[in-house]
Design a protein around this motif. Structure first.
Motif, mmCIF file in Angstrom:
data_model
loop_
_atom_site.group_PDB
_atom_site.id
_atom_site.type_symbol
_atom_site.label_atom_id
_atom_site.label_comp_id
_atom_site.label_asym_id
_atom_site.label_seq_id
_atom_site.Cartn_x
_atom_site.Cartn_y
_atom_site.Cartn_z
ATOM 1 N N UNK A 122 -31.138 55.881 -4.735
ATOM 2 C CA UNK A 122 -30.780 54.627 -5.396
ATOM 3 C C UNK A 122 -30.693 53.468 -4.395
ATOM 4 N N UNK A 123 -30.359 53.772 -3.146
ATOM 5 C CA UNK A 123 -30.355 52.720 -2.115
ATOM 6 C C UNK A 123 -31.764 52.179 -1.888
ATOM 7 N N UNK A 124 -32.717 53.089 -1.705
ATOM 8 C CA UNK A 124 -34.101 52.662 -1.486
ATOM 9 C C UNK A 124 -34.644 51.939 -2.711
ATOM 10 N N UNK A 125 -34.310 52.454 -3.901
ATOM 11 C CA UNK A 125 -34.767 51.805 -5.135
ATOM 12 C C UNK A 125 -34.309 50.351 -5.170
ATOM 13 N N UNK A 126 -33.062 50.124 -4.781
ATOM 14 C CA UNK A 126 -32.530 48.756 -4.766
ATOM 15 C C UNK A 126 -33.224 47.909 -3.702
ATOM 16 N N UNK A 127 -33.455 48.491 -2.530
ATOM 17 C CA UNK A 127 -34.063 47.734 -1.436
ATOM 18 C C UNK A 127 -35.501 47.324 -1.737
ATOM 19 N N UNK A 128 -36.231 48.170 -2.479
ATOM 20 C CA UNK A 128 -37.621 47.820 -2.810
ATOM 21 C C UNK A 128 -37.707 47.140 -4.180
ATOM 22 N N UNK A 129 -36.524 46.865 -4.758
ATOM 23 C CA UNK A 129 -36.416 46.172 -6.048
ATOM 24 C C UNK A 129 -37.107 46.938 -7.176
ATOM 25 N N UNK A 130 -36.890 48.242 -7.155
ATOM 26 C CA UNK A 130 -37.414 49.095 -8.224
ATOM 27 C C UNK A 130 -36.282 49.400 -9.196
ATOM 28 N N UNK A 131 -36.475 49.082 -10.455
ATOM 29 C CA UNK A 131 -35.480 49.375 -11.482
ATOM 30 C C UNK A 131 -35.737 50.773 -12.035
ATOM 31 N N UNK A 132 -34.795 51.668 -11.810
ATOM 32 C CA UNK A 132 -34.957 53.045 -12.275
ATOM 33 C C UNK A 132 -34.856 53.062 -13.802
ATOM 34 N N UNK A 133 -35.889 53.548 -14.507
ATOM 35 C CA UNK A 133 -35.866 53.541 -15.975
ATOM 36 C C UNK A 133 -34.730 54.389 -16.552
ATOM 37 N N UNK A 134 -34.216 53.954 -17.685
ATOM 38 C CA UNK A 134 -33.167 54.717 -18.369
ATOM 39 C C UNK A 134 -33.676 56.079 -18.822
ATOM 40 N N UNK A 135 -34.992 56.203 -18.955
ATOM 41 C CA UNK A 135 -35.585 57.454 -19.441
ATOM 42 C C UNK A 135 -35.769 58.500 -18.340
ATOM 43 N N UNK A 136 -35.489 58.135 -17.094
ATOM 44 C CA UNK A 136 -35.664 59.077 -15.980
ATOM 45 C C UNK A 136 -34.774 60.299 -16.173
ATOM 46 N N UNK A 137 -35.359 61.474 -15.929
ATOM 47 C CA UNK A 137 -34.602 62.725 -16.015
ATOM 48 C C UNK A 137 -34.239 63.188 -14.607
ATOM 49 N N UNK A 138 -33.054 63.776 -14.485
ATOM 50 C CA UNK A 138 -32.573 64.235 -13.179
ATOM 51 C C UNK A 138 -32.270 65.731 -13.246
ATOM 52 N N UNK A 139 -32.817 66.470 -12.310
ATOM 53 C CA UNK A 139 -32.609 67.911 -12.236
ATOM 54 C C UNK A 139 -31.843 68.205 -10.947
ATOM 55 N N UNK A 140 -30.602 68.659 -11.090
ATOM 56 C CA UNK A 140 -29.702 68.828 -9.947
ATOM 57 C C UNK A 140 -29.442 70.309 -9.685
ATOM 58 N N UNK A 141 -29.382 70.670 -8.420
ATOM 59 C CA UNK A 141 -29.199 72.078 -8.074
ATOM 60 C C UNK A 141 -27.763 72.556 -8.261
ATOM 61 N N UNK A 142 -26.829 71.636 -8.516
ATOM 62 C CA UNK A 142 -25.443 72.039 -8.764
ATOM 63 C C UNK A 142 -24.770 71.051 -9.709
#
Length: 251
Positions: A72-92
């Motif tokens: 999310x830091x890099x996304x902000x720095x490159x001015x990329x808006x992470x879509x609300x539809x993005x899915x996240x797969x977490x190992x824990x």
């Protein structure tokens, strides 16, 4: 030589009932905590050199909270808006819950294995097998998770967003410690970089994990406490047993 002062290459535990602090009280030890390594984020320029376009990945795989922060830091720095539809797969579950810092927690877009097993997470990922997955990592990372995911035919791309570097430790007098405790090969590398003239002598070295054991031996040091073993899975348990036995020996 009696062991009286121990250096643990990790941050000081926040909880008062830490096994390390209980051991220190029980055995009358001076326990010093100091991280030997630290995380440093890649710059936006360094990220762009990898030619990764976040927009091409509708699903992100997270293995640590640090990976979440740097994505999310890099996304902000490159001015990329992470879509609300993005899915996240977490190992824990711990990593999944941490995502609430950056996005609204919804079960339909945040997945984690309730049994803690990677194979269970992979089954969830296979529901979206036609999509592309991105996994943010450190420059130093275990290859098994990306490898096991790819084995199942999932299109996974690695992106390096942060690096592990040695912490500055020159203010420490390494020769005042009787025992040193390490949890990663990078910790051994940091020891060598910060103290190029270090000689082990009578100092006890304890290490967790096979890769750390190997790093100790490659550096030419003697490893007295190797964890885990079949009999002992915990570093504090093994260290307490070793120190108690060592300090009661008749000289």
């Amino acid at each position: 030589m009696k062991i009286k002062k121990v250096l643990v290459s990790q941050p000081r535990p926040e909880q008062a009932q830490s096994p390390y602090l209980r051991m220190a009280d029980k055995l009358g030890l001076e326990m010093v905590f100091r991280p030997f390594i630290q995380v440093e984020g890649l710059t936006a320029y360094e990220f762009r050199k990898q030619k990764i376009d976040f927009a091409k990945f509708p699903s992100i795989v997270f293995t640590t909270r640090t990976a979440v922060d740097h994505f999310f830091r890099i996304a902000e720095e490159i001015r990329y808006t992470v879509p609300e539809t993005t899915r996240y797969f977490c190992t824990s579950e711990q990593v999944a819950l941490y995502l609430q810092k950056y996005t609204i927690y919804r079960k339909r877009k945040i997945f984690f294995p309730e049994d803690g097993e990677l194979k269970t997470l992979i089954k969830s990922m296979q529901r979206f097998k036609t999509e592309r997955f991105l996994i943010p990592l450190s420059d130093v990372h275990k290859a098994d998770i990306p490898r096991d995911i790819r084995k199942e035919g999932i299109r996974l791309t690695k992106v390096i967003l942060y690096r592990t570097v040695s912490s500055p430790l020159q203010d420490l007098d390494i020769n005042t410690f009787d025992a040193l405790v390490f949890y990663s090969p990078q910790g051994i590398k940091s020891l060598q970089e910060n103290f190029p003239n270090f000689e082990q002598g009578d100092k006890v070295i304890a290490a967790f994990g096979k890769s750390t054991h190997n790093a100790v031996k490659r550096a030419g040091y003697t490893l007295q406490v190797a964890v885990p073993t079949a009999a002992c899975k915990s570093m504090t348990e093994a260290l307490e047993h070793f120190i108690a036995e060592n300090n009661t020996k008749k000289k």
